[in-house]
Design a protein around this motif. Sequence first.
Motif, PDB file in Angstrom:
ATOM      1  N   PHE A 226      76.469  -1.581  30.645  1.00  0.00           N
ATOM      2  CA  PHE A 226      76.064  -0.683  31.717  1.00  0.00           C
ATOM      3  C   PHE A 226      76.242   0.751  31.217  1.00  0.00           C
ATOM      4  CE2 PHE A 226      80.601  -1.605  32.527  1.00  0.00           C
ATOM      5  CZ  PHE A 226      81.132  -0.318  32.458  1.00  0.00           C
ATOM      6  N   GLN A 227      75.648   1.681  31.910  1.00  0.00           N
ATOM      7  CA  GLN A 227      75.833   3.104  31.624  1.00  0.00           C
ATOM      8  C   GLN A 227      75.816   3.844  32.960  1.00  0.00           C
ATOM      9  OE1 GLN A 227      72.808   5.485  29.448  1.00  0.00           O
ATOM     10  NE2 GLN A 227      74.459   5.987  28.015  1.00  0.00           N
ATOM     11  N   LEU A 228      77.011   4.280  33.373  1.00  0.00           N
ATOM     12  CA  LEU A 228      77.170   4.885  34.693  1.00  0.00           C
ATOM     13  C   LEU A 228      78.074   6.114  34.601  1.00  0.00           C
ATOM     14  CD1 LEU A 228      77.751   1.595  36.724  1.00  0.00           C
ATOM     15  CD2 LEU A 228      75.694   3.013  36.793  1.00  0.00           C
ATOM     16  N   PRO A 229      77.934   7.062  35.542  1.00  0.00           N
ATOM     17  CA  PRO A 229      78.724   8.294  35.488  1.00  0.00           C
ATOM     18  C   PRO A 229      80.110   8.151  36.116  1.00  0.00           C
ATOM     19  CG  PRO A 229      77.186   8.416  37.304  1.00  0.00           C
ATOM     20  CD  PRO A 229      76.899   7.115  36.588  1.00  0.00           C
ATOM     21  N   ASP A 230      81.082   8.849  35.534  1.00  0.00           N
ATOM     22  CA  ASP A 230      82.400   8.918  36.155  1.00  0.00           C
ATOM     23  C   ASP A 230      82.399  10.051  37.179  1.00  0.00           C
ATOM     24  OD1 ASP A 230      82.565  11.298  34.758  1.00  0.00           O
ATOM     25  OD2 ASP A 230      84.078  10.602  33.332  1.00  0.00           O
ATOM     26  N   GLN A 231      83.565  10.418  37.692  1.00  0.00           N
ATOM     27  CA  GLN A 231      83.642  11.429  38.740  1.00  0.00           C
ATOM     28  C   GLN A 231      83.167  12.801  38.267  1.00  0.00           C
ATOM     29  OE1 GLN A 231      87.178  11.398  41.324  1.00  0.00           O
ATOM     30  NE2 GLN A 231      87.820   9.544  40.256  1.00  0.00           N
ATOM     31  N   LYS A 232      83.204  13.043  36.969  1.00  0.00           N
ATOM     32  CA  LYS A 232      82.780  14.334  36.425  1.00  0.00           C
ATOM     33  C   LYS A 232      81.328  14.309  35.956  1.00  0.00           C
ATOM     34  CE  LYS A 232      87.447  15.605  34.942  1.00  0.00           C
ATOM     35  NZ  LYS A 232      88.323  16.009  33.802  1.00  0.00           N
ATOM     36  N   GLY A 233      80.673  13.160  36.128  1.00  0.00           N
ATOM     37  CA  GLY A 233      79.276  13.052  35.734  1.00  0.00           C
ATOM     38  C   GLY A 233      79.055  12.566  34.323  1.00  0.00           C
ATOM     39  N   LYS A 234      80.122  12.274  33.588  1.00  0.00           N
ATOM     40  CA  LYS A 234      79.999  11.802  32.215  1.00  0.00           C
ATOM     41  C   LYS A 234      79.568  10.339  32.210  1.00  0.00           C
ATOM     42  CE  LYS A 234      82.618  11.085  27.938  1.00  0.00           C
ATOM     43  NZ  LYS A 234      83.951  11.176  27.291  1.00  0.00           N
ATOM     44  N   LEU A 235      78.530  10.034  31.445  1.00  0.00           N
ATOM     45  CA  LEU A 235      78.038   8.663  31.368  1.00  0.00           C
ATOM     46  C   LEU A 235      78.964   7.824  30.490  1.00  0.00           C
ATOM     47  CD1 LEU A 235      74.169   9.134  31.013  1.00  0.00           C
ATOM     48  CD2 LEU A 235      75.442   8.362  33.025  1.00  0.00           C
ATOM     49  N   LEU A 236      79.342   6.673  31.018  1.00  0.00           N
ATOM     50  CA  LEU A 236      80.225   5.759  30.292  1.00  0.00           C
ATOM     51  C   LEU A 236      79.578   4.392  30.173  1.00  0.00           C
ATOM     52  CD1 LEU A 236      83.632   6.644  32.013  1.00  0.00           C
ATOM     53  CD2 LEU A 236      82.822   7.405  29.772  1.00  0.00           C
ATOM     54  N   SER A 237      79.851   3.717  29.073  1.00  0.00           N
ATOM     55  CA  SER A 237      79.340   2.362  28.836  1.00  0.00           C
ATOM     56  C   SER A 237      80.509   1.430  28.578  1.00  0.00           C
ATOM     57  CB  SER A 237      78.394   2.351  27.629  1.00  0.00           C
ATOM     58  OG  SER A 237      77.317   3.231  27.819  1.00  0.00           O
ATOM     59  N   LEU A 238      80.251   0.147  28.742  1.00  0.00           N
ATOM     60  CA  LEU A 238      81.300  -0.843  28.480  1.00  0.00           C
ATOM     61  C   LEU A 238      81.742  -0.781  27.017  1.00  0.00           C
ATOM     62  CD1 LEU A 238      82.998  -3.172  29.586  1.00  0.00           C
ATOM     63  CD2 LEU A 238      81.119  -4.721  29.007  1.00  0.00           C
ATOM     64  N   LYS A 239      80.806  -0.523  26.118  1.00  0.00           N
ATOM     65  CA  LYS A 239      81.127  -0.480  24.688  1.00  0.00           C
ATOM     66  C   LYS A 239      82.093   0.654  24.342  1.00  0.00           C
ATOM     67  CE  LYS A 239      76.949   2.146  23.558  1.00  0.00           C
ATOM     68  NZ  LYS A 239      75.660   2.122  22.808  1.00  0.00           N
ATOM     69  N   ASP A 240      82.196   1.646  25.237  1.00  0.00           N
ATOM     70  CA  ASP A 240      83.134   2.749  25.010  1.00  0.00           C
ATOM     71  C   ASP A 240      84.583   2.276  25.013  1.00  0.00           C
ATOM     72  OD1 ASP A 240      81.039   4.550  24.889  1.00  0.00           O
ATOM     73  OD2 ASP A 240      81.121   5.013  27.028  1.00  0.00           O
ATOM     74  N   PHE A 241      84.816   1.076  25.566  1.00  0.00           N
ATOM     75  CA  PHE A 241      86.184   0.578  25.712  1.00  0.00           C
ATOM     76  C   PHE A 241      86.461  -0.627  24.809  1.00  0.00           C
ATOM     77  CE2 PHE A 241      84.632   2.481  29.626  1.00  0.00           C
ATOM     78  CZ  PHE A 241      85.558   3.495  29.792  1.00  0.00           C
ATOM     79  N   LYS A 242      85.598  -0.810  23.808  1.00  0.00           N
ATOM     80  CA  LYS A 242      85.796  -1.900  22.869  1.00  0.00           C
ATOM     81  C   LYS A 242      87.142  -1.738  22.159  1.00  0.00           C
ATOM     82  CE  LYS A 242      83.510  -4.493  19.184  1.00  0.00           C
ATOM     83  NZ  LYS A 242      82.324  -4.599  18.288  1.00  0.00           N
ATOM     84  N   GLY A 243      87.849  -2.822  22.024  1.00  0.00           N
ATOM     85  CA  GLY A 243      89.174  -2.781  21.415  1.00  0.00           C
ATOM     86  C   GLY A 243      90.286  -2.829  22.445  1.00  0.00           C
ATOM     87  N   LYS A 244      89.895  -2.806  23.738  1.00  0.00           N
ATOM     88  CA  LYS A 244      90.882  -2.859  24.802  1.00  0.00           C
ATOM     89  C   LYS A 244      90.439  -3.864  25.871  1.00  0.00           C
ATOM     90  CE  LYS A 244      93.971   0.346  27.113  1.00  0.00           C
ATOM     91  NZ  LYS A 244      94.279   1.773  27.389  1.00  0.00           N
ATOM     92  N   ILE A 245      91.385  -4.541  26.460  1.00  0.00           N
ATOM     93  CA  ILE A 245      91.077  -5.435  27.565  1.00  0.00           C
ATOM     94  C   ILE A 245      90.596  -4.582  28.736  1.00  0.00           C
ATOM     95  CG2 ILE A 245      92.045  -7.057  29.250  1.00  0.00           C
ATOM     96  CD1 ILE A 245      94.063  -7.860  27.051  1.00  0.00           C
TER      97      ILE A 245
END
Length: 327
Positions: free
Chosen positions: A197-216
């Motif tokens: 997915f690619q969705l914005p956080d509270q500040k409008g920054k787009l985040l993806s699931l792959k951004d958290f690879k390496g962590k549960i």
Amino acid sequence: MMRKIFIALGLLLSIISAKAADGLLIKGRITTVNPVVISLNTLSGKLVFKTTIDKDHPDFSMGPVQVVPDLYVLTMGATKQEVFLSNAEVTINGYFDDKDSNSSSLEFSGLEEHLEMANFAPKQSYDLNLDTAAFKALKPSQLTALAYLFKAGKYDFYQRFLVNIPLNERISESAKWLVKRTDSLKNYIVGIKAPEFQLPDQKGKLLSLKDFKGKIVVLDFWASWCVPCRREMEHLKTFYKDFEKDVQFISISLDEDPLKYKKALEEMQIPWLTIWDKKGFNNSSLGKAYGFTSIPFCMIIDANGTVLQRDINNGEVLKAALKSITK
């Protein structure tokens, strides 16, 4: 001697042995004030037969016709009921009120197979409490009909039915539905790669699931209007710090109204990462991608992006799962 099974109709059914027939035969004598159309259709809507009764012509007979034992939709006036039928004789006698079906007094006979199946049917919408005795008590045709009555979104649930249905017994409409339904849920099982997915956080920054690879990762789907979601979030606040070192918690809002979303964030003061799908619960592609039809809904994804556990809607279940995973 009498047993209420057609709750929607408010009808009565008597336990009388079905008579052998050359095919399905439905007949009887029903008194009514206004003309009433009685019809039988397959689950896909194909008409099996139809007739009309009125106060001057209360007697009717439909059939016999050869049918595949299965669920059918019996319609009387504006009232519909799914009922399991086979090639036997069914009789319906009594009074039918087309204005208020609860005032009707109808007596059915010849529906023993339906009664057997109904004993295992869900008691309410989205009830997934299945008595496994059904797999020994019911015929394959009754089992596929029973599976159809459950509103489940879980592959394992329907797979339990499918393994009990021999290939040569998968000919009814409910059986074909069960095969397709089970196959469609294969993407929603433990062990597969979690959708991106690619969705914005509270500040409008787009985040993806792959951004958290390496962590549960714990994905928590919620909305401001979902009371159980907010309740479970408060529960999560009591233990999330115990796992914060190893686990990235992400709550994904499915609010359509940005004002309600922002207000909920202010009220709840969620201490972990929150992102927003502005398409909302009904229009978001996330429900289909992740396989949920209701919220709260949580899932746990491992450091490589593989689904470890899903269908979590309770804080205690989530806590226990995280304890086991993180040890």
